[in-house]
Every structure is written in structure tokens, then in C-alpha cells.
Design a protein around this motif. Sequence first.
Motif, PDB file in Angstrom:
ATOM      1  N   ARG A 151      65.076   8.196  83.230  1.00  0.00           N
ATOM      2  CA  ARG A 151      65.291   6.847  82.688  1.00  0.00           C
ATOM      3  C   ARG A 151      64.279   6.530  81.542  1.00  0.00           C
ATOM      4  NH1 ARG A 151      65.160   3.263  87.744  1.00  0.00           N
ATOM      5  NH2 ARG A 151      63.599   5.084  88.240  1.00  0.00           N
ATOM      6  N   SER A 152      63.310   7.091  81.523  1.00  0.00           N
ATOM      7  CA  SER A 152      62.449   6.958  80.350  1.00  0.00           C
ATOM      8  C   SER A 152      62.919   7.295  79.266  1.00  0.00           C
ATOM      9  CB  SER A 152      60.977   7.496  80.678  1.00  0.00           C
ATOM     10  OG  SER A 152      59.979   7.155  79.842  1.00  0.00           O
ATOM     11  N   SER A 153      63.462   8.570  79.107  1.00  0.00           N
ATOM     12  CA  SER A 153      64.240   8.948  77.813  1.00  0.00           C
ATOM     13  C   SER A 153      65.421   8.042  77.683  1.00  0.00           C
ATOM     14  CB  SER A 153      64.832  10.364  77.984  1.00  0.00           C
ATOM     15  OG  SER A 153      63.520  11.184  77.994  1.00  0.00           O
TER      16      SER A 153
ATOM     17  N   THR B 296      65.958   4.953  78.213  1.00  0.00           N
ATOM     18  CA  THR B 296      65.688   3.666  77.644  1.00  0.00           C
ATOM     19  C   THR B 296      65.489   4.029  75.936  1.00  0.00           C
ATOM     20  OG1 THR B 296      64.599   3.309  79.605  1.00  0.00           O
ATOM     21  CG2 THR B 296      64.195   1.925  77.826  1.00  0.00           C
ATOM     22  N   THR B 297      64.774   4.943  75.833  1.00  0.00           N
ATOM     23  CA  THR B 297      64.630   4.975  74.080  1.00  0.00           C
ATOM     24  C   THR B 297      65.977   5.312  73.326  1.00  0.00           C
ATOM     25  OG1 THR B 297      63.888   7.237  74.425  1.00  0.00           O
ATOM     26  CG2 THR B 297      62.295   5.638  74.173  1.00  0.00           C
TER      27      THR B 297
ATOM     28  N   ASP C 263      63.342  12.382  86.875  1.00  0.00           N
ATOM     29  CA  ASP C 263      63.945  11.031  86.453  1.00  0.00           C
ATOM     30  C   ASP C 263      64.229  11.122  85.118  1.00  0.00           C
ATOM     31  OD1 ASP C 263      64.181   8.277  86.022  1.00  0.00           O
ATOM     32  OD2 ASP C 263      62.186   7.928  86.271  1.00  0.00           O
TER      33      ASP C 263
ATOM     34  N   GLN D 230      72.111   7.392  85.639  1.00  0.00           N
ATOM     35  CA  GLN D 230      70.960   6.388  85.029  1.00  0.00           C
ATOM     36  C   GLN D 230      71.250   5.909  83.824  1.00  0.00           C
ATOM     37  OE1 GLN D 230      67.384   8.884  85.619  1.00  0.00           O
ATOM     38  NE2 GLN D 230      67.535   8.516  87.892  1.00  0.00           N
TER      39      GLN D 230
END
Lengths: 369, 409
Positions: free
Chosen positions: B228-230, B232-233, B226, B257
Motif C-alpha cells: 500500500r505504501s507504493s 499510495t504514491t 504489504d 490493495q
Amino acid sequence: MHDFPQQILIGLQLGSIYALIALGYTMVYGVLKLINFAHGDVYMVGAYAGIGAAWLLGTWLPTVVHLPSLIPSPLGAVLVLLASMMICGLLGLLIEQAAYRPLRTRAWIAPAVFLGAAVGYVAYGIATNANRTPVSAVIIGVVAWAGLAALLYTTQRRRSPGTGSRLTALITAIGVSLFLENFGVLPQIFSSDPRFFPNDPPIARLSPNVETGLIFTVSVVLMIALTYIVTRTRIGKAIRAVSFDADAAALMGINTDRVIAFTFALGAALAGAAGVLVFGLQHTKFDPYVGVLYGLKAFVAAVLGGIGNIPGAVLGGLIMGLAETLVVAYGPNVGIDSTYRDAVAFFLLILILLFRPAGLLGKFAPEKV
Amino acid sequence: MRLNCASTRLLCGLFSASAFALTFTGCANKAAETGPAAGGNSASAPIIVGEFASMTGAQATFGSSTDKGVQLAAAEINKAGGIDGHKIAIHLENDEGQPDAAATAVKKLITEDKAIAILGEVASKNSIAAAPFCNSNRVPMISPSSTNPKVTQTGPYIFRVCFIDPFQGTVAAKFVTGTLKAKTAAVLYDKTSDYSNGLQDFFQKAFVAQGGKIVLVRTYQAGDPDFRSSLTTIKAANPDILYVPGYYNEVGTIARQARQLGIKAPLVGGDGWESPILIEGAGGPGGALEGSYFTDHSALDEKDPVVKKFVESYKAANSGQSPDALTGQGYDAAGVLFAAIKAAGKPEGGDYNTDAFRAKVRDAIAATKGYAGATGDITLDADRNAKKSAVVLQIKGNNYKNVIATFQP
């Protein structure tokens, strides 16, 4: 830090997936004291089962499939989820019958059928490659099959039930895991080329928070259903009894083999659901080896929470998911590269086991399931 | 042992039967294999060229696209009578996109198949893994489209027929600052890939040199569940463009994403995006990659007669499908090699399988000048790299070959 709530959501979602898979590890460990290493690969099969079901139902993949969409999409999504859970449940049952049960009992028919079929197929393949005529290749395959069946029949009759060593079962589990991966790589099965659910989910385009919520909610619903089965039904009571003391349970008239088979199917169905949720909603690609890392992390989550303990598996999964996500999100700010996500997760395991060797909830659980 | 009598006999019979079958067929196979190779110096024996490619695995379309080009080039030269009456035989090994398998494949091609030269690979990490073995055995290797500079730095026997990443990164930086007027960029790259690592570095340097500002750099690993964490930043950093020098599989997921999280900035990438299933992976035509850009080797513009001939014969051989740039690169790599074998002349004693002849072929490849290939004119420089122009392509609907700009070296 204003994206903090968003990151927590992503972490919870990843964690709920780990938790779903970890439940299968923990339940099987509870009844059989066996670490079922093939569980991660059941999750991989779940993803393929989902894409297959979607193809059959003509939902989810409108750009690729030529069939008309036969059923309304949200209903189709639920059906895909259920189909995958069912297929994985059957697979779990099959693995138990063909690989693990023969180690405990004198059962020989199921392994003779399935292992024999595999051996027969390999013999057939070798014969075909060696340019034998189709008829003789088939005969060689059938003879190999019959040979293995005869071997199992003679050896299993001499086994004294209930004396299988736990190490044998563990190594068998690793063998089943390698078998599923390498069988999936065959071009006739899944092939090693990566696949994805090519389209957005049928439930229209979802905002990321709704989607995260959906994955989280479905996971929680499944966990509640599981808790209900384990704590409120007859079979659940039997599972708890077997996990408390299998011999005593058998003396009380509980069919332990049936209970073990049911536990396997239940855990595998949850892994199948996780497969559809991750790859159907998150658009990630998958291949036959995708279960390895997920399976390992879910196993770590189960150990972290205290293996054999159901709430522990959920807690462990959520901790793993959150830790990983926060490393990716904020690690680079303090000089920890985001590729350390796995390293940090496993470091956490070592740390927690140092202080609580039985896992977070391991000690306090009066009963092991 | 108290084995059942009947089943014992059955088992013995089975084992002896299968043992017999294996011995027999084993012999037959060996005879068939050594037949043509044993006569390596006879008048009409084929010239063996080894090819290693990722026919399956995470970069499967790289291998299949390139192989179609190589096979087409071989079929054309064989139809015209081969080289001095010797047909070309391509021995293909599948490396599944894994560097260790690539090294094993090349070892087999050199030591068992006695290939005169090696063609491959696309992914730089696989070429880098295989090149040392070719170089130390003095077997010329031509990579069709590995762009990382390290590939040809291995030694004098390693060549490529494509540009290198310092140029590709500069082209991308010039394009986004010039045409897209981007002031800020974020980079998301695969830390485990030599290609992605190198390209992002050259892009960053060139982008800063053009006056741009890199606002955020994040990494991933091929196979991460995934992104998405990266992402999002990255969204919070709000860059003008997002540079993703990865391979097509991850790019599709990253794009989906990113759009889902509401990142509006165009995605920009490199030749690792080139794949017939790039758009499918991003959610189909009009999906997440709509309007994004990537740098590539060639758009196979049919105005050029050489390109036109290539495209037509490819379509005739592949039931009307259009070739892509990697097919062109494979075709040209094979073409350069065949021209060099021709230029090296007849080997002494008629034996192509000698170190002396391989050295001649190496020198002939190194002397390649103005070879009219399907992907442009190929001249190899002192570092054994091709000086070629690059194109910037935009993805629109189902077509990823809309040329936006062309950059000369």
C-alpha cells in the motif's frame, strides 16, 4: 508529499503489528531470559488458525465455503479473532511444556507425549514408505514412541532442576521454529502453497483508513488489556516478581512454572491476533515461512525498544513500521530503492544500539517484564 | 551410566529392529529402481524424459498446469505405441519454485535418472538456474513458457516453445497505447524476479517508443507484507494504466490493495498472471481484477482442429476441466521433443542414452519448422526461440480468457 498522512497511517498500522509480536518476545525474555525464536512461527500458525476458524464458522469466506453464514459477520470476525488467539495461546503453552520446561525441570510426560508422537509418526511414515503392512507400520510407530518416552523418563529423572544452560534453551527455540515451519510445509498440514483469506472481510468493504484504524485500534486495545493484566492482577504481579528475581519469587511461594506457562500463552495469543489482523484485513498471501521475516523484525523491534520492557516493545515496533513505510514511500525520490526496506530497518537497529546498547527504554525501566 | 535395566533392553531392541527394517527395505528399493534403467539399451526399455516443475510453493499452479500438458502428450504417444516401440517415461522432479532446488532437480535427472532430455520450467529464474547444467552436460532442455531472453542465451542445448519478453513487452505497450489510448503508465514490478525485471524493462522502452510517458516506477519483493505504501504514491501520480508484470500470487494482493486505495486505472500484466486461482486471489469474480488485461501465449481457440483435439482429449483425461495456456505450452514442449526424438531416428546399437544421440536430438529440435501445436505453429529461430503470436486477454467475472486482441510477431 500530500500523501504523507496516509503513509504515516500505513506505517503506524505495520508498526502496531510488529509491536504485538514484539510483546511476546519481550515478555518471555523478561521471565525466562530466553529469546523464543519460535514466536514468529506462532504468528504464522495464527493466520492458519484464523482461516480455519473462519471456515468452521462459515463467515468471511462466502464464495468458497458451502456452509451458510451461521452468525452475523462482525460478530463472526470477533469470534475468528478470539479463536485464533485461543489456538495460539494453547500452542504457546504446548511449546513451553514440551520443549522448554524439560530443560529446566524434571518434567517428562509432556515431551514424551508430543515429541514421542512426532518421532512415532516419522517412524510410521518411513515404515509405510518401505511398503510394510499397515499393522506392522503402526507397531513400529508405537514402539518408537514408547522408546522415546522411556528414554526421556530415564534421563529426566537424573536431571538436577534449574541448571539448564541458556544456550541450550536458545538452540531449542531455533529447533522449535524450524520444526513449526517444516511441519507446516507437509502437504497434510498446511502445505507450502500460499493461501489468502479469499474474500473481503465480513465487516463490509472498508475504506483503507478505516481498516488501518481498525488494525491499530484492536492492537491498542490488546496492549491495554495486557498492561492491565501485568500491572493490576495477581498473576501479573507474579509475572513481575518472577522477572525481577525468579529464585526469590519461588521462595515466596510463587509457582514459577505456572507463571512462565501463562506468559508464553499470553504472548502467543497476541501473535495469533496479529496473524488474523494482518492476513484477514490486508489480503496478503501467507505460507508456512511467513513468520520468519515478521518474527525477525518484531525481535529487532523488541531489542530496539529494550528487550524485557513492555512499552519499549511497542515503541520499537512503531519505529520499525514507520521507518519501513517511509523508505518504501519516499526512498525512491532520493535514490534508495524500495527493496531496501528491510536493510534500512536493520541499519536503524545497529545505529540505535551503538548509542543506547540497552535499547531505547532499556535503561530506564526499573523492572523487567 | 545408571540406565534403567528394562528400558535399556527396550531401546536396544528398538534400534536393532529399526536398523534391520531400514537395511532390508533399502535394498529392496534399490533393486526396484535400477531394474528398468539398467536395461537402457534393451529393445523395449522406456525413453526417459526429465521434467522439473514447481508442483508446490509460491507458483504451484504453474507446475501443475504444465505437468498436466506434458503427461497428456506422453500418454498420447505411449498409447500410439511409443517411439520405435519404446515408451516414454516422464520423470518429474518438484523444485518448489526455488532456483537452487531447480538446479538440484536437473542434476538429479541428468546424473541419476539419465534423462535423454529435460522439460521445464515456467518461471524464468528457475530455468536460468537449471539451464547451464543441461547445456554443459549436452542434454537438450526445452522450456515450455520461460519468456526471459537470458534462458536460451545459455547455450546451444537450451530451447523454448514460447515467445520472448521483448515481444511480449512490445505487445503490451502497443495494446495500451492503441486500444486503451493510454498516455501515461506506472510500473510496479518484482525486483527479485528475472521475468518481472526483464518484462518491465521491455515494456517501458516500447511504451516510450509508442509516445507514452512512464510517470512512476516502483519495486517490490515477492513476499513483501504489504504494497500500500507504493500504491499510495502511484495513486498520487494518477497514471492511465498500472503495469504489473508479476506472478499471480502477488498480483491478486496488489489488485485488491490498489482498488481499496481507490486506484481506478486498469491493471495490465503478462503471462505470469495465468493461473486458475488468479481471480480467487483478487477477491473472487467481479473482484479487484475485473476488467484488467494481460498478455498471454494463447487462448486455446477451439476453431483450430489441432487445438480442438487437444482440448477434447485434455477434458477426457481431467474429468471435464478446461486446460489453460500453460498446459498447452507443456503439451507443445513435450510434443516438439517427441517429434525431434522420432526425427533423430534409431540410435546406433539401440542405446538412447548416449551423447551422440542427444546431439542428434538437439539438431532435430533446432530444425523444428511449422510444428502444429496446441498453442500455435512453432518454428524455432536461430536463437532457439519460438516465433509465435501473442493474445491480450481481459478478465470478466470468472473467466480470464476473453480475447481482446491478437498480435503477430
